[in-house]
Design an enzyme around this catalytic site. Structure first.
Site, PDB file in Angstrom:
ATOM      1  N   HIS A 153       0.863  -1.192   0.000  1.00 28.71           N
ATOM      2  CA  HIS A 153       0.000   0.000   0.000  1.00 28.71           C
ATOM      3  C   HIS A 153       0.900   1.242   0.000  1.00 28.71           C
ATOM      4  O   HIS A 153       1.591   1.508  -0.967  1.00 28.71           O
ATOM      5  CB  HIS A 153      -0.915  -0.115   1.225  1.00 28.71           C
ATOM      6  CG  HIS A 153      -1.963   0.939   1.366  1.00 28.71           C
ATOM      7  ND1 HIS A 153      -2.306   1.817   0.382  1.00 28.71           N
ATOM      8  CD2 HIS A 153      -2.765   1.268   2.427  1.00 28.71           C
ATOM      9  CE1 HIS A 153      -3.266   2.626   0.806  1.00 28.71           C
ATOM     10  NE2 HIS A 153      -3.558   2.320   2.056  1.00 28.71           N
ATOM     11  N   HIS A 186      -2.918  -2.530  -9.654  1.00 30.27           N
ATOM     12  CA  HIS A 186      -3.823  -1.905  -8.692  1.00 30.27           C
ATOM     13  C   HIS A 186      -5.069  -2.762  -8.573  1.00 30.27           C
ATOM     14  O   HIS A 186      -5.501  -3.349  -9.556  1.00 30.27           O
ATOM     15  CB  HIS A 186      -4.201  -0.496  -9.179  1.00 30.27           C
ATOM     16  CG  HIS A 186      -4.699   0.377  -8.085  1.00 30.27           C
ATOM     17  ND1 HIS A 186      -6.000   0.362  -7.663  1.00 30.27           N
ATOM     18  CD2 HIS A 186      -4.041   1.256  -7.304  1.00 30.27           C
ATOM     19  CE1 HIS A 186      -6.134   1.216  -6.671  1.00 30.27           C
ATOM     20  NE2 HIS A 186      -4.958   1.775  -6.423  1.00 30.27           N
ATOM     21  N   ASP A 236       2.421   5.406  -7.232  1.00 28.80           N
ATOM     22  CA  ASP A 236       3.697   5.263  -6.533  1.00 28.80           C
ATOM     23  C   ASP A 236       4.879   5.098  -7.473  1.00 28.80           C
ATOM     24  O   ASP A 236       6.019   5.214  -7.048  1.00 28.80           O
ATOM     25  CB  ASP A 236       3.649   4.047  -5.590  1.00 28.80           C
ATOM     26  CG  ASP A 236       2.595   4.238  -4.536  1.00 28.80           C
ATOM     27  OD1 ASP A 236       2.663   5.245  -3.842  1.00 28.80           O
ATOM     28  OD2 ASP A 236       1.697   3.389  -4.442  1.00 28.80           O
TER      29      ASP A 236
HETATM   30  C1  LIG Z   1      -1.555  -3.358  -5.837  1.00 26.19           C
HETATM   31  C2  LIG Z   1      -1.654  -4.891  -5.757  1.00 26.19           C
HETATM   32  C3  LIG Z   1      -1.415  -5.312  -4.286  1.00 26.19           C
HETATM   33  C4  LIG Z   1      -3.057  -5.311  -6.192  1.00 26.19           C
HETATM   34  O1  LIG Z   1      -3.209  -6.663  -5.920  1.00 26.19           O
HETATM   35  P1  LIG Z   1      -4.473  -7.516  -6.371  1.00 26.19           P
HETATM   36  O2  LIG Z   1      -5.619  -6.628  -6.711  1.00 26.19           O
HETATM   37  O3  LIG Z   1      -4.696  -8.556  -5.340  1.00 26.19           O
HETATM   38  O4  LIG Z   1      -4.018  -8.134  -7.757  1.00 26.19           O
HETATM   39  P2  LIG Z   1      -3.482  -9.605  -7.978  1.00 26.19           P
HETATM   40  O5  LIG Z   1      -2.353  -9.865  -7.037  1.00 26.19           O
HETATM   41  O6  LIG Z   1      -4.641 -10.540  -7.972  1.00 26.19           O
HETATM   42  O7  LIG Z   1      -2.892  -9.462  -9.449  1.00 26.19           O
HETATM   43  C5  LIG Z   1      -3.460 -10.062 -10.604  1.00 26.19           C
HETATM   44  C6  LIG Z   1      -2.346 -10.701 -11.393  1.00 26.19           C
HETATM   45  O8  LIG Z   1      -1.336  -9.740 -11.745  1.00 26.19           O
HETATM   46  C7  LIG Z   1      -0.094 -10.073 -11.145  1.00 26.19           C
HETATM   47  N1  LIG Z   1       0.479  -8.849 -10.574  1.00 26.19           N
HETATM   48  C8  LIG Z   1      -0.184  -7.864  -9.909  1.00 26.19           C
HETATM   49  N2  LIG Z   1       0.645  -6.860  -9.595  1.00 26.19           N
HETATM   50  C9  LIG Z   1       1.858  -7.224 -10.073  1.00 26.19           C
HETATM   51  C10 LIG Z   1       3.112  -6.587 -10.039  1.00 26.19           C
HETATM   52  N3  LIG Z   1       3.277  -5.394  -9.482  1.00 26.19           N
HETATM   53  N4  LIG Z   1       4.162  -7.225 -10.593  1.00 26.19           N
HETATM   54  C11 LIG Z   1       4.001  -8.424 -11.179  1.00 26.19           C
HETATM   55  N5  LIG Z   1       2.814  -9.092 -11.241  1.00 26.19           N
HETATM   56  C12 LIG Z   1       1.762  -8.483 -10.698  1.00 26.19           C
HETATM   57  C13 LIG Z   1      -0.406 -11.080 -10.046  1.00 26.19           C
HETATM   58  O9  LIG Z   1       0.683 -11.935  -9.791  1.00 26.19           O
HETATM   59  C14 LIG Z   1      -1.590 -11.794 -10.635  1.00 26.19           C
HETATM   60  O10 LIG Z   1      -1.108 -12.697 -11.617  1.00 26.19           O
HETATM   61  P3  LIG Z   1      -1.845 -14.123 -11.826  1.00 26.19           P
HETATM   62  O11 LIG Z   1      -3.271 -13.810 -12.166  1.00 26.19           O
HETATM   63  O12 LIG Z   1      -1.090 -14.788 -12.921  1.00 26.19           O
HETATM   64  O13 LIG Z   1      -1.707 -14.842 -10.509  1.00 26.19           O
HETATM   65  C15 LIG Z   1      -0.607  -5.557  -6.687  1.00 26.19           C
HETATM   66  O14 LIG Z   1      -0.830  -5.120  -8.012  1.00 26.19           O
HETATM   67  C16 LIG Z   1       0.833  -5.272  -6.264  1.00 26.19           C
HETATM   68  O15 LIG Z   1       1.364  -5.972  -5.417  1.00 26.19           O
HETATM   69  N6  LIG Z   1       1.466  -4.208  -6.852  1.00 26.19           N
HETATM   70  C17 LIG Z   1       2.800  -3.817  -6.429  1.00 26.19           C
HETATM   71  C18 LIG Z   1       2.736  -2.984  -5.168  1.00 26.19           C
HETATM   72  C19 LIG Z   1       2.214  -1.584  -5.417  1.00 26.19           C
HETATM   73  O16 LIG Z   1       2.643  -0.892  -6.324  1.00 26.19           O
HETATM   74  N7  LIG Z   1       1.277  -1.153  -4.552  1.00 26.19           N
HETATM   75  C20 LIG Z   1       0.734   0.197  -4.607  1.00 26.19           C
HETATM   76  C21 LIG Z   1      -0.690   0.200  -4.982  1.00 26.19           C
HETATM   77  S1  LIG Z   1      -1.242   1.876  -5.165  1.00 26.19           S
END
Ligand SMILES: CC(C)(COP(=O)(O)OP(=O)(O)OC[C@H]1O[C@@H](n2cnc3c(N)ncnc32)[C@H](O)[C@@H]1OP(=O)(O)O)[C@@H](O)C(=O)NCCC(=O)NCCS
Length: 489
Positions: free
Chosen positions: A296, A335, A391
C-alpha cells in the site's frame, strides 16, 4: 432480513439452493444485494444435530481480500478503474490538481462541497492554528532510537496525541459523542479534524528531525500547509527562511493527489477501527499502520529500492523476466481497482518535470523509464492489465527533493489523514448509526477434542505446527543455560 422486494420484481435476484431446493428472491438496490440475505439458506441437517462445518448456520458469503464486498454507501470518491477515472465529490482529479490546493480539497472531501472564500479562510486558519503540539511531545519523540522507521514514530504519535484530548474520547464522554449529529457533537468532531490535519505535518516533521538529531521547530505562521511542513523539517535558524516555492507547490499537488482513494486498505482500517466508536486519534493511528505496508503506502519506497537494485536500463530485461517468473515484484505497477493507468500517475509525471527543473534529474529516472516502457509492451503485463500506479513516479520526486527513502510513506500518510477523516466523519453521521464491523469466518479447524494430560500427549511435528527454533543473543544463551535445563539453543 434484507430489503423489501419491489412489486415488479424486476430489480431483484432469484437464488436457488440446490442442496435443499429452496429459492430466495433478493432485492437489488444501487446494484448491490445484502450479504445477510443468504443467511436464510442452510443445508438444514437433522434437527438438533450441530454441524461443525457450519452448514446449518446460514450460507456465508466468502470474499478473501474484499474483492467484491461493499461495506459503505459513500458520497466521497468515485473511481472507474477500467476507464482510469478518479473524482473527489464529483470533481475530476485533473481539474482539482490544476485549480485547487490540498487544504481546499480537504474541505471538499470532508464537507462535500468546495468552500466559499470566507469558508476557506476560516478553514485554513483553523487547520493552521491547530498545528502546535504540547511541549511534552518532545520527550515522546526523543524516546525513539535514532534509526527508528519514521512510520513507526508517526503511527505511535497519532495514538499518543489522542491521550491529550479526553473531551474527544467516547470511552470517557459517552459512546454517542460523535454520532449524534447535534451542533455540539459536530463541533467536537470538527475540532478533532482541525487538530489531526493541523498536527499531522508537525508530527511528521518531528519524526523527521528527531532522526537528524535536530531541535524541533514550532509551526510558523503565514505559510501554506506544505510550506509550513517544509519549514518545520528544514529550518536551521536562517533569517526569514522560506522553502523553495516550486517544491512547496509540487508537494501540495502530491498531497492533493494522495488525499483520498475511497476504500483502500488504510481507509478501511480506519473505519473498521472507528466502528468500535474508539476516538479518532486511535483510528488514524490504525490507518497509519495499515498504510505502512509495501503493498500500500510503502510502495513508493519499494519502487526506489527496486530501481536501485536494477541499477541501470541495461538490466531491465532481466528484471522483467524475473518478475514474469514470479521471483520479483514490479513495485509501482498494478492496482486492485485500476485496470489501466492510474490517472494520478500522469499528473505525478508532470509534477516530476517541474521538480527536476529545480533539483536536477534523478539518476534512477532512466531506469524507471526503461522499466515503464518494457512493462507496457510486454504481454504478461498487458494481459493482466498492469499499469503504473501513483507510486511509480512519486518516489522519484521525493528522492529528487532529498527525502530519505523510509520517509516516503510518511509523505503519503500525512495527506491521507484527510481522506481517513472524511470517511470516518461520513460513517459517524451515516443514517442508521454506526454498526460495528465484525466479519464472519469459515471455520475449517478441528472438530470437538478431548483435553489430554500433558504427560500423555504424542508430539505433533511439522513446520507451522510447532514453534520455530529461533536464534538467541549471547546473553539469552547464558541466561537460558543458567535457568532452564532443557534449553535448546
Ligand atoms: C496493488 C496490488 C497489491 C493489487 O493486488 P491484487 O488486486 O490482489 O491483484 P493480484 O495480485 O490478484 O494481481 C493479478 C495478477 O497480476 C499479477 N500482478 C499484480 N501486480 C503485479 C506486479 N506489481 N508485478 C508483477 N505481477 C503483478 C499477479 O501476480 C496476478 O497474476 P496471476 O493472475 O497470474 O496470478 C498488486 O498489483 C501489487 O502488489 N502491486 C505492487 C505494489 C504496489 O505498487 N502497490 C501500490 C498500490 S497503489
Amino acid at each position: 432480513m434484507g430489503r423489501p422486494i419491489p412489486s415488479s420484481s424486476q430489480n431483484s435476484l432469484t437464488v436457488r439452493d440446490n442442496r435443499t431446493g429452496k429459492s430466495l428472491e433478493i432485492a437489488i438496490e444501487d446494484n448491490s444485494i445484502p450479504a445477510t440475505a443468504f443467511k436464510a439458506l442452510s443445508a438444514a441437517p437433522e434437527k438438533g444435530e450441530r454441524d461443525e462445518n457450519e452448514t446449518n448456520k446460514g450460507l456465508r458469503v466468502s470474499d478473501r481480500g474484499f474483492l467484491n464486498t461493499a461495506v459503505m454507501r459513500s458520497q466521497i470518491t468515485y473511481i472507474d478503474g477500467e476507464a482510469g477515472v478518479l473524482r473527489y465529490r464529483g470533481y475530476p482529479i485533473e481539474e482539482l490538481a490544476v485549480h485547487s490546493s490540498h487544504l481546499e480539497t480537504a474541505y471538499l472531501l470532508i464537507y462535500g462541497s468546495l468552500p466559499t472564500s470566507s469558508q476557506l479562510e476560516v478553514w485554513e486558519s483553523e487547520v493552521m492554528h491547530h498545528g502546535v503540539v504540547h511541549a511534552d511531545a518532545e520527550q515522546f519523540f526523543r524516546s525513539f532510537r535514532y534509526d527508528a522507521h519514521p512510520m513507526a514514530i508517526l503511527t505511535s504519535a497519532f495514538a499518543y496525541l489522542g491521550s491529550y484530548y479526553s473531551e474527544a474520547n467516547p470511552s470517557l464522554q459517552g459512546q454517542t459523542l460523535f454520532t449524534q449529529g447535534s451542533p455540539e457533537s459536530l463541533a467536537v468532531m470538527d475540532k478533532q479534524i482541525y487538530r489531526l490535519i493541523g498536527k499531522a505535518t508537525t508530527l511528521a516533521a518531528m519524526a523527521y528531525r528527531v532522526r537528524q538529531g535536530r531541535s524541533f521547530v514550532t509551526p510558523p505562521t503565514g505559510f501554506s500547509y506544505t510550506g509550513s511542513f517544509l519549514y518545520q523539517m528544514d529550518h536551521l535558524g536562517e533569517e526569514n527562511y522560506k522553502p523553495n516555492p516550486v517544491l512547496e507547490k509540487a508537494l501540495d499537488v502530491l498531497f492533493l493527489l494522495h488525499a483520498d482513494h475511497e476504500l483502500n486498505a488504510s481507509a478501511t482500517t480506519v473505519l473498521q477501527t472507528g466502528s468500535s466508536l474508539v476516538d479518532p486519534y486511535s483510528a488514524i493511528a490504525a490507518g497509519c499502520a495499515s498504510l505502512y505496508g509495501p503493498l500500500h503506502g510503502g510502495a513508493n519506497e519499494a519502487v526506489i529500492r527496486m530501481l536501485i537494485s536494477i541499477g541501470s536500463p541495461a538490466n531491465v530485461p532481466a528484471f522483467i523476466e524475473a518478475v514474469k517468473k514470479r521471483e520479483k515484484v514490479l513495485s509501482g505497477f498494478g492496482h486492485r481497482v485500476y485496470k489501466t493507468s492510474d490517472p494520478r500517475s500522469f499528473i505525478v509525471r508532470k509534477t516530476a518535470d517541474e521538480v527536476f527543473k529545480v533539483t536536477g534529474k534523478d539518476e534512477l529516472l532512466e531506469t524507471a523509464m526503461a522499466l515503464h516502457e518494457a512493462a507496457m509492451k510486454d504481454e504478461y503485463f498487458i494481459k493482466r492489465k498492469l499499469a503504473p500506479n501513483v507510486d511509480f513516479c512519486s518516489g522519484l520526486i521525493y528522492r529528487a527533493m532529498g527525502f530519505p527513502l523510509d520517509f516516503f510513506p510518511v509523505l503519503f500518510a500525512v495527506p491521507r489523514v484527510v481522506g481517513w477523516l472524511a470517511h470516518w466523519r461520513q460513517m459517524m453521521l451515516q443514517p442508521g448509526g454506526v454498526k460495528i464491523w465484525r466479519p464472519r469466518q469459515i471455520y475449517v479447524g478441528a472438530s470437538k477434542r478431548e483435553y489430554v494430560a500433558v504427560g500423555e500427549r504424542s508430539p505433533v511435528e511439522g513446520l507451522q505446527k510447532t514453534p520455530s527454533q529461533i536464534s538467541h543473543s549471547g546473553i539469552s544463551k547464558r541466561t537460558m543455560i543458567a535457568t532452564f535445563k532443557g534449553a535448546k539453543l
